[in-house]
Design a protein around this motif. Structure first.
Motif, PDB file in Angstrom:
ATOM      1  N   LYS A  24      51.726 -17.705 106.933  1.00  0.00           N
ATOM      2  CA  LYS A  24      52.572 -17.716 105.734  1.00  0.00           C
ATOM      3  C   LYS A  24      53.236 -16.371 105.456  1.00  0.00           C
ATOM      4  CE  LYS A  24      48.713 -16.646 102.647  1.00  0.00           C
ATOM      5  NZ  LYS A  24      47.939 -17.072 101.457  1.00  0.00           N
ATOM      6  N   LYS A  81      58.066 -16.741 105.140  1.00  0.00           N
ATOM      7  CA  LYS A  81      57.997 -16.301 103.736  1.00  0.00           C
ATOM      8  C   LYS A  81      59.357 -16.341 103.066  1.00  0.00           C
ATOM      9  CE  LYS A  81      56.880 -12.006 103.120  1.00  0.00           C
ATOM     10  NZ  LYS A  81      56.038 -10.772 103.026  1.00  0.00           N
ATOM     11  N   SER A 138      59.561 -20.953 102.847  1.00  0.00           N
ATOM     12  CA  SER A 138      58.831 -21.058 101.584  1.00  0.00           C
ATOM     13  C   SER A 138      59.763 -21.343 100.412  1.00  0.00           C
ATOM     14  CB  SER A 138      58.062 -19.753 101.307  1.00  0.00           C
ATOM     15  OG  SER A 138      57.046 -19.578 102.281  1.00  0.00           O
ATOM     16  N   ASN A 139      61.035 -21.481 100.695  1.00  0.00           N
ATOM     17  CA  ASN A 139      62.012 -21.826  99.662  1.00  0.00           C
ATOM     18  C   ASN A 139      61.677 -23.190  99.069  1.00  0.00           C
ATOM     19  OD1 ASN A 139      64.725 -23.337  99.000  1.00  0.00           O
ATOM     20  ND2 ASN A 139      65.134 -21.139  98.745  1.00  0.00           N
ATOM     21  N   LYS A 140      61.800 -23.324  97.766  1.00  0.00           N
ATOM     22  CA  LYS A 140      61.408 -24.560  97.092  1.00  0.00           C
ATOM     23  C   LYS A 140      62.199 -25.767  97.593  1.00  0.00           C
ATOM     24  CE  LYS A 140      59.718 -22.549  92.763  1.00  0.00           C
ATOM     25  NZ  LYS A 140      59.876 -22.504  91.281  1.00  0.00           N
ATOM     26  N   LEU A 141      63.486 -25.542  97.895  1.00  0.00           N
ATOM     27  CA  LEU A 141      64.312 -26.638  98.391  1.00  0.00           C
ATOM     28  C   LEU A 141      63.824 -27.091  99.776  1.00  0.00           C
ATOM     29  CD1 LEU A 141      66.755 -28.467  97.912  1.00  0.00           C
ATOM     30  CD2 LEU A 141      68.177 -26.726  99.044  1.00  0.00           C
ATOM     31  N   ILE A 196      60.798 -26.751 100.938  1.00  0.00           N
ATOM     32  CA  ILE A 196      59.503 -27.426 100.736  1.00  0.00           C
ATOM     33  C   ILE A 196      59.723 -28.858 100.255  1.00  0.00           C
ATOM     34  CG2 ILE A 196      57.415 -27.441  99.328  1.00  0.00           C
ATOM     35  CD1 ILE A 196      57.536 -24.358  99.354  1.00  0.00           C
ATOM     36  N   TRP A 197      60.686 -29.033  99.350  1.00  0.00           N
ATOM     37  CA  TRP A 197      60.980 -30.380  98.829  1.00  0.00           C
ATOM     38  C   TRP A 197      61.451 -31.301  99.957  1.00  0.00           C
ATOM     39  CZ3 TRP A 197      65.461 -33.399  98.301  1.00  0.00           C
ATOM     40  CH2 TRP A 197      65.341 -34.519  97.444  1.00  0.00           C
TER      41      TRP A 197
END
Length: 598
Positions: A249, A255, A259-262, A264-265
């Motif tokens: 990670k 990182k 690891s960006n929220k988009l 991950i979504w």
């Protein structure tokens, strides 16, 4: 997804499958080894969890394709879709496609479930791999050596077959398992050599992360559909993915990018998105005849993302952590939709859907009627039509299935003259007298035709016999058989008329009317170019004409009634002349035989 929509923009985008294989191999091996080490591994629990993870979205997509295909696909297309639904439900799609053609062939856009080949390989790995790890663990074998041995065999198979049989190298699980096993190697190392791998990952996290990203980017840039893939080229995305996993990670790319929220979504909905996007694009290509615009491709991608989210949020999450009852229900549902797909395949694409449309655009002559079957019962014909059951029979049409082209038009003409008319025959059987010494003699089929010809010849009421058949190659044998048949009828005072078969079309006439409500009319011109008719038809027709003229019998040529010098117009009186590539509609037959009396 982007590669499937715009393959020319991201030429190497197909390596997403290889990245997925490595990640899948890493995750599944980690789960199995952790459970084996803790003594909690259970085959039932393992496969139950796989079913609850894989089957919910898969069932929805297979069911949707089956339902949409019902209203949008022609029989030949729906037949193939049915086979692919069955193969997809049974995780055998890679073998189905392997048998058909290449991944990048011209027809790939018209296979809505093409993408399930990779899921099939993954599931085949899931069946094989837990058994291997469990056996190795129980027998206290060196698990790493077992993994490396299978990996080397699989990779060697891939490299050795990529040149001689690239389709096998692409679709065979044996030549693909190594990609999952690369992830499995790192999973084993991470669990058994944790202190070493952790130190290595911490020390070189950024290097591994950047190197992994570089290898994947290089593969995307350097590869295209002409590359000998997987082969050695597949090492770029697979090693790149292992490097990213090993970086952990704290690796720079992990990182700052992954690891960006988009991102991950999208990762959360990646599986249903994988399932949804290709069928939408493929059906779009089918409906627009390969002319799906970039704008509509983007719209379909947005729709697939929305469907993926809804599937994940309101269907997958609902079922993922349920018990055995849900597992059994999901298993039953996928088997059910797979069975329905297989039914569509063996029933010739449920062609009654297409026939219903054709009934509205020219009609299809029925195969038989009761009065005729009773009259000719002793011959047991496959098809039999009679224009008038109360009147004595004067003229009989004998032939193979091509006779269906002639019956409607001839029956109408004979009825106008107050004469009864019948058609009798079997598919694939020439209306010729054959001797047991003939090369193509079949004891059962030839005898049936011989008996029919004898019966018609001996019937004093019958005055004329019409012969027709699929255009044969004019050999000495055919010449002798046709001469023998005509002389036999003449000997029994029967007039003989020969009907030349019409040309085969180079397209399916259903394209001229579409499949409402989703399949529009794409063949607007609906005309057969004479230059596109198979040249063998004209050669065979001339040879057949010479033979018929030599035998001095009357004949009727259907070709001039269908085609002029340049085109064969397929639309008549608001309907279609042809119902399939080689068979006329009811009104088409009547049109073709308008000049029969001449």
């Amino acid at each position: 997804m982007t590669f499937h929509a715009f393959p020319n923009v991201i030429s190497g985008g197909f390596i997403g499958v290889d990245i997925f294989f490595v990640i899948s191999g890493f995750l599944i091996t980690t789960i199995i080894l952790e459970n084996l080490q803790s003594g909690s591994f259970s085959f039932i629990e393992f496969y139950s969890r796989r079913i609850r993870r894989i089957f919910p979205a898969l069932f929805l997509v297979l069911l949707t394709c089956y339902a949409f295909g019902w209203f949008a696909l022609y029989a030949s297309e729906y037949k193939q879709l049915g086979e692919h639904i069955a193969a997809g439900a049974g995780f055998l799609q890679n073998f189905a496609l392997w048998r058909e053609s290449g991944y990048f062939d011209n027809a790939s856009d018209t296979k809505p479930l093409l993408h399930l080949w990779s899921l099939a390989i993954e599931e085949q790995f899931y069946i094989f791999w837990p058994l291997v790890l469990w056996a190795a663990f129980k027998k206290k074998f060196n698990v790493l050596k077992v993994v490396l041995l299978i990996l080397i065999i699989s990779f060697a198979t891939n490299v050795l077959t990529i040149g001689s049989n690239p389709i096998a190298a692409f679709y065979s699980p044996i030549s693909r398992f190594w990609e999952l096993l690369i992830g499995a190697v790192w999973a084993y190392m991470s669990l058994t050599k944790e202190s070493i791998t952790n130190k290595f990952s911490v020390k070189y996290s950024n290097v591994l992360s950047v190197a992994g990203l570089f290898l994947i980017a290089l593969a995307i840039y350097a590869l295209n559909k002409k590359s000998a893939f997987p082969g050695w080229w597949a090492l770029l995305p697979t090693l790149g993915t292992v490097f990213l996993i090993a970086a952990g990670k704290d690796g720079w790319a992990n990182k700052n990018i992954f690891s960006n929220k988009l991102i991950i979504w999208f990762g959360l909905i990646s599986y249903p998105l994988y399932l949804w996007h290709w069928p939408l694009l493929s059906f779009g290509q089918i409906i627009t005849a390969g002319k799906l615009s970039a704008f509509y491709k983007i719209i379909l991608i947005i729709i697939s993302i929305a469907l993926a989210y809804l599937t994940y949020r309101y269907w997958e999450k609902l079922l993922r952590r349920k018990g055995n009852k849900v597992t059994i229900t999901l298993l039953f549902l996928v088997i059910l939709v797979g069975t329905q797909g297989w039914s569509a395949y063996v029933r010739n694409g449920l062609e009654f859907r297409e026939k219903h449309v054709l009934d509205l655009h020219g009609g299809r002559p029925p195969q038989s009627d009761e009065g005729c079957l009773i009259m000719f019962a002793k011959y047991q014909p496959t098809f039999c039509r009679l224009s008038n059951v109360t009147q004595k029979l004067e003229t009989v049409l004998i032939g193979d299935s091509i006779a269906h082209n002639d019956y409607s038009g001839l029956a109408k003409k004979y009825l106008e003259d107050g004469k009864n008319f019948a058609m009798v025959g079997w598919p694939g059987r020439q209306p010729l007298i054959k001797l047991s010494s003939d090369k193509n003699y079949d004891s059962e089929q030839s005898e049936q035709m011989n008996k029919l010809i004898n019966g018609v010849a001996e019937d004093k009421n019958i005055r004329a016999v019409v012969l027709t058949m699929t255009q044969p190659e004019i050999t000495n044998l055919i010449t002798a058989q046709l001469r023998r048949t005509i002389e036999f009828f003449r000997k029994n005072n029967k007039q003989v008329i020969f009907i030349y078969p019409p040309p085969h079309l180079s397209f399916d006439p259903i394209e001229c009317v579409g499949m409402p409500p989703f399949r529009p009319v794409l063949n607007v011109g609906c005309a057969q170019k004479v230059k596109d008719i198979d040249g063998q038809y004209f050669i065979g027709r001339e040879n057949l004409k010479k033979l018929v003229n030599e035998l001095k019998i009357k004949s009727y040529d259907t070709y001039p009634q269908v085609c002029n010098e340049q085109d064969c117009e397929m639309r008549i009186n608001g309907g279609l002349l042809y119902r399939t590539n080689g068979y006329l509609t009811t009104i088409g037959s009547e049109q073709v035989f308008q000049k029969f009396e001449e």
